[in-house]
Design an enzyme around this catalytic site. Structure first.
Site, PDB file in Angstrom:
ATOM      1  N   ARG A   1      -3.569  19.890  23.022  1.00 33.19           N
ATOM      2  CA  ARG A   1      -2.148  19.869  23.371  1.00 33.19           C
ATOM      3  C   ARG A   1      -1.719  18.419  23.496  1.00 33.19           C
ATOM      4  NH1 ARG A   1       2.134  22.846  24.789  1.00 33.19           N
ATOM      5  NH2 ARG A   1       1.011  24.818  24.760  1.00 33.19           N
TER       6      ARG A   1
ATOM      7  N   ASP B   1       0.809  15.204  21.196  1.00 31.39           N
ATOM      8  CA  ASP B   1       1.800  14.834  20.187  1.00 31.39           C
ATOM      9  C   ASP B   1       1.408  15.256  18.774  1.00 31.39           C
ATOM     10  OD1 ASP B   1       3.185  13.697  22.230  1.00 31.39           O
ATOM     11  OD2 ASP B   1       3.117  11.637  21.480  1.00 31.39           O
TER      12      ASP B   1
ATOM     13  N   ASN C   1      -4.312   8.923   2.008  1.00 29.68           N
ATOM     14  CA  ASN C   1      -4.518   8.291   3.319  1.00 29.68           C
ATOM     15  C   ASN C   1      -4.863   9.335   4.376  1.00 29.68           C
ATOM     16  OD1 ASN C   1      -4.343   5.535   3.134  1.00 29.68           O
ATOM     17  ND2 ASN C   1      -2.263   5.356   3.947  1.00 29.68           N
TER      18      ASN C   1
ATOM     19  N   ASP D   1       0.838  -1.205   0.000  1.00 34.01           N
ATOM     20  CA  ASP D   1       0.000   0.000   0.000  1.00 34.01           C
ATOM     21  C   ASP D   1       0.870   1.251   0.000  1.00 34.01           C
ATOM     22  OD1 ASP D   1      -2.487  -1.238  -0.032  1.00 34.01           O
ATOM     23  OD2 ASP D   1      -2.563  -1.446   2.150  1.00 34.01           O
TER      24      ASP D   1
HETATM   25  P1  NAP Z   1       4.940   2.055   6.809  1.00 38.40           P
HETATM   26  O1  NAP Z   1       5.253   2.682   8.106  1.00 38.40           O
HETATM   27  O2  NAP Z   1       5.930   1.140   6.226  1.00 38.40           O
HETATM   28  O3  NAP Z   1       3.538   1.274   6.815  1.00 38.40           O
HETATM   29  C1  NAP Z   1       2.637   1.227   7.756  1.00 38.40           C
HETATM   30  C2  NAP Z   1       1.657   0.098   7.442  1.00 38.40           C
HETATM   31  O4  NAP Z   1       0.424   0.693   7.021  1.00 38.40           O
HETATM   32  C3  NAP Z   1       2.091  -0.855   6.329  1.00 38.40           C
HETATM   33  O5  NAP Z   1       1.761  -2.141   6.748  1.00 38.40           O
HETATM   34  C4  NAP Z   1       1.214  -0.426   5.165  1.00 38.40           C
HETATM   35  O6  NAP Z   1       0.927  -1.478   4.278  1.00 38.40           O
HETATM   36  C5  NAP Z   1      -0.036  -0.030   5.887  1.00 38.40           C
HETATM   37  N1  NAP Z   1      -0.968   0.829   5.169  1.00 38.40           N
HETATM   38  C6  NAP Z   1      -0.730   1.887   4.357  1.00 38.40           C
HETATM   39  N2  NAP Z   1      -1.884   2.420   3.921  1.00 38.40           N
HETATM   40  C7  NAP Z   1      -2.873   1.676   4.459  1.00 38.40           C
HETATM   41  C8  NAP Z   1      -4.293   1.727   4.383  1.00 38.40           C
HETATM   42  N3  NAP Z   1      -4.911   2.673   3.683  1.00 38.40           N
HETATM   43  N4  NAP Z   1      -5.016   0.807   5.090  1.00 38.40           N
HETATM   44  C9  NAP Z   1      -4.403  -0.132   5.826  1.00 38.40           C
HETATM   45  N5  NAP Z   1      -3.065  -0.234   5.943  1.00 38.40           N
HETATM   46  C10 NAP Z   1      -2.309   0.663   5.268  1.00 38.40           C
HETATM   47  O7  NAP Z   1       4.639   3.215   5.743  1.00 38.40           O
HETATM   48  P2  NAP Z   1       3.977   3.072   4.335  1.00 38.40           P
HETATM   49  O8  NAP Z   1       3.887   1.684   3.900  1.00 38.40           O
HETATM   50  O9  NAP Z   1       4.658   4.044   3.447  1.00 38.40           O
HETATM   51  O10 NAP Z   1       2.479   3.574   4.603  1.00 38.40           O
HETATM   52  C11 NAP Z   1       2.243   4.891   4.941  1.00 38.40           C
HETATM   53  C12 NAP Z   1       1.135   4.957   5.938  1.00 38.40           C
HETATM   54  O11 NAP Z   1       1.544   4.406   7.170  1.00 38.40           O
HETATM   55  C13 NAP Z   1       0.728   6.349   6.300  1.00 38.40           C
HETATM   56  O12 NAP Z   1      -0.086   6.931   5.308  1.00 38.40           O
HETATM   57  C14 NAP Z   1       0.024   6.118   7.614  1.00 38.40           C
HETATM   58  O13 NAP Z   1      -1.357   5.836   7.420  1.00 38.40           O
HETATM   59  C15 NAP Z   1       0.650   4.873   8.169  1.00 38.40           C
HETATM   60  N6  NAP Z   1       1.318   5.157   9.440  1.00 38.40           N
HETATM   61  C16 NAP Z   1       0.853   4.516  10.532  1.00 38.40           C
HETATM   62  C17 NAP Z   1       1.357   4.791  11.777  1.00 38.40           C
HETATM   63  C18 NAP Z   1       0.776   4.051  12.948  1.00 38.40           C
HETATM   64  O14 NAP Z   1      -0.137   3.254  12.764  1.00 38.40           O
HETATM   65  N7  NAP Z   1       1.263   4.306  14.140  1.00 38.40           N
HETATM   66  C19 NAP Z   1       2.359   5.734  11.938  1.00 38.40           C
HETATM   67  C20 NAP Z   1       2.844   6.382  10.790  1.00 38.40           C
HETATM   68  C21 NAP Z   1       2.299   6.076   9.542  1.00 38.40           C
HETATM   69  P3  NAP Z   1       2.016  -2.044   3.238  1.00 38.40           P
HETATM   70  O15 NAP Z   1       2.914  -2.906   4.045  1.00 38.40           O
HETATM   71  O16 NAP Z   1       1.185  -2.818   2.253  1.00 38.40           O
HETATM   72  O17 NAP Z   1       2.729  -0.875   2.613  1.00 38.40           O
END
Ligand code: NAP
Ligand code: MN
Length: 265
Positions: free
Chosen positions: A149, A151, A122, A51
């Site tokens: 207030r 993070d 997203n 994703d």
């Molecule tokens: P990452 O940190 O490597 O991935 C975070 C996880 O989120 C990966 O497993 C990714 O899937 C999954 N993911 C991404 N979009 C999704 C969606 N719409 N629904 C369900 N799962 C989803 O970063 P990344 O792969 O570049 O993804 C970016 C996204 O990570 C950001 O847009 C944000 O939503 C999310 N994120 C989450 C947190 C948290 O939950 N604490 C913190 C920062 C960012 P894949 O393995 O298939 O790529």
């Protein structure tokens, strides 16, 4: 899909993946698809990866409204990736049959300090980049709502609701509901500071304004999906549901609820 024959393939160079993509290319050739070097010439943009790669393919090609985005996964199916390099039969079926459907996903339109707006698929995230908290005055349609207030705060789209938003105990939202959801990252709640403390889902005609309180810690990290804007001294972020959508291809038998069940239940 008959008049959509120019495809651009988006992926990180990797030998193993390259081999699988080679097979996908051959199937494409069989059905008269042309590969193009420049995404501007494409009406199909296919990402190979998770994703995260799909999000990058949309961002790096400028959220094209006139292109069809297709997500192809290399392992497990994701939320944006309906196809798999290990299931070439299904890809072939998709290229020739009526078992696919075009979906339109809502996006956010964001503007920081009145500069040119950008889109998110997203979410928009605003986070303190140091160990100290920072404060945000939240306005909805110009009306003062609360002072946060903590993070940071996240504003997500329906398809982003299963990502960062979900980790913050936000609700999962049906992508057929054009809306945005505001969630908090570790808010302080005491006699001095008070926030809603619950996710807030807003209709597509609302405008959300996040004013960064200028009290010393006023350089938060602003994230658009998986990309951070260069660090800057920001005052005011405006967010609304964009009238531009992202078109993507999915198999008719792979509904949003299937994806939610497959991933979380
Ligand atoms: P990452 O940190 O490597 O991935 C975070 C996880 O989120 C990966 O497993 C990714 O899937 C999954 N993911 C991404 N979009 C999704 C969606 N719409 N629904 C369900 N799962 C989803 O970063 P990344 O792969 O570049 O993804 C970016 C996204 O990570 C950001 O847009 C944000 O939503 C999310 N994120 C989450 C947190 C948290 O939950 N604490 C913190 C920062 C960012 P894949 O393995 O298939 O790529
Ligand atoms: Mn200033």
């Amino acid at each position: 899909m008959t008049n959509r024959k120019n495809a651009f393939l988006f992926y990180k160079k990797d030998e193993e993946l390259e081999e699988k993509i080679h097979k996908v290319r051959e199937i494409g050739r069989k059905y008269d698809y042309q590969l193009v070097e420049n995404p501007k010439d494409a009406n199909i943009i296919a990402s190979f990866g998770g994703d995260g790669t799909f999000l990058q393919s949309v961002r790096k090609t400028g959220f094209r409204e006139d292109a069809l985005y297709v997500g192809v996964n290399d392992g497990r199916l994701g939320f944006y990736t309906d196809f798999n390099t290990n299931d070439l039969e299904k890809i072939e079926l998709a290229l020739q049959s009526d078992q696919t459907e075009v979906l339109q996903y809502p996006t956010l339109e964001v503007s920081v300090d009145g500069t040119e707006s950008f889109q998110c698929l997203n979410e928009l995230s605003v986070r303190s980049q140091i160990i100290k908290t920072f404060a945000i005055d939240v306005y909805i349609d110009g009306l003062y709502f609360e002072t946060f207030r903590g993070d940071g705060m996240v504003v997500s789209t329906p398809t982003g609701s299963t990502a960062y938003n979900r980790s913050l105990s936000g609700a999962i939202v049906d992508p057929k509901l054009p809306s945005m959801q505001l969630t908090e990252i570790a808010s302080i709640n005491n006699n001095q500071y008070r926030t809603l403390g619950a996710p807030l889902i807003l209709n597509h005609d609302r405008e959300l304004t996040l004013k960064i309180v200028q009290d010393g810690n006023d350089h938060p990290i602003i994230g658009a999906d998986n990309e951070a804007l260069s660090i800057r001294h920001s005052h005011e972020i405006k967010v609304k549901v964009s009238n531009k959508k992202i078109k993507t291809l999915r198999m008719k038998d792979n509904l949003f609820l299937h994806k939610v069940r497959r991933s979380f239940l």
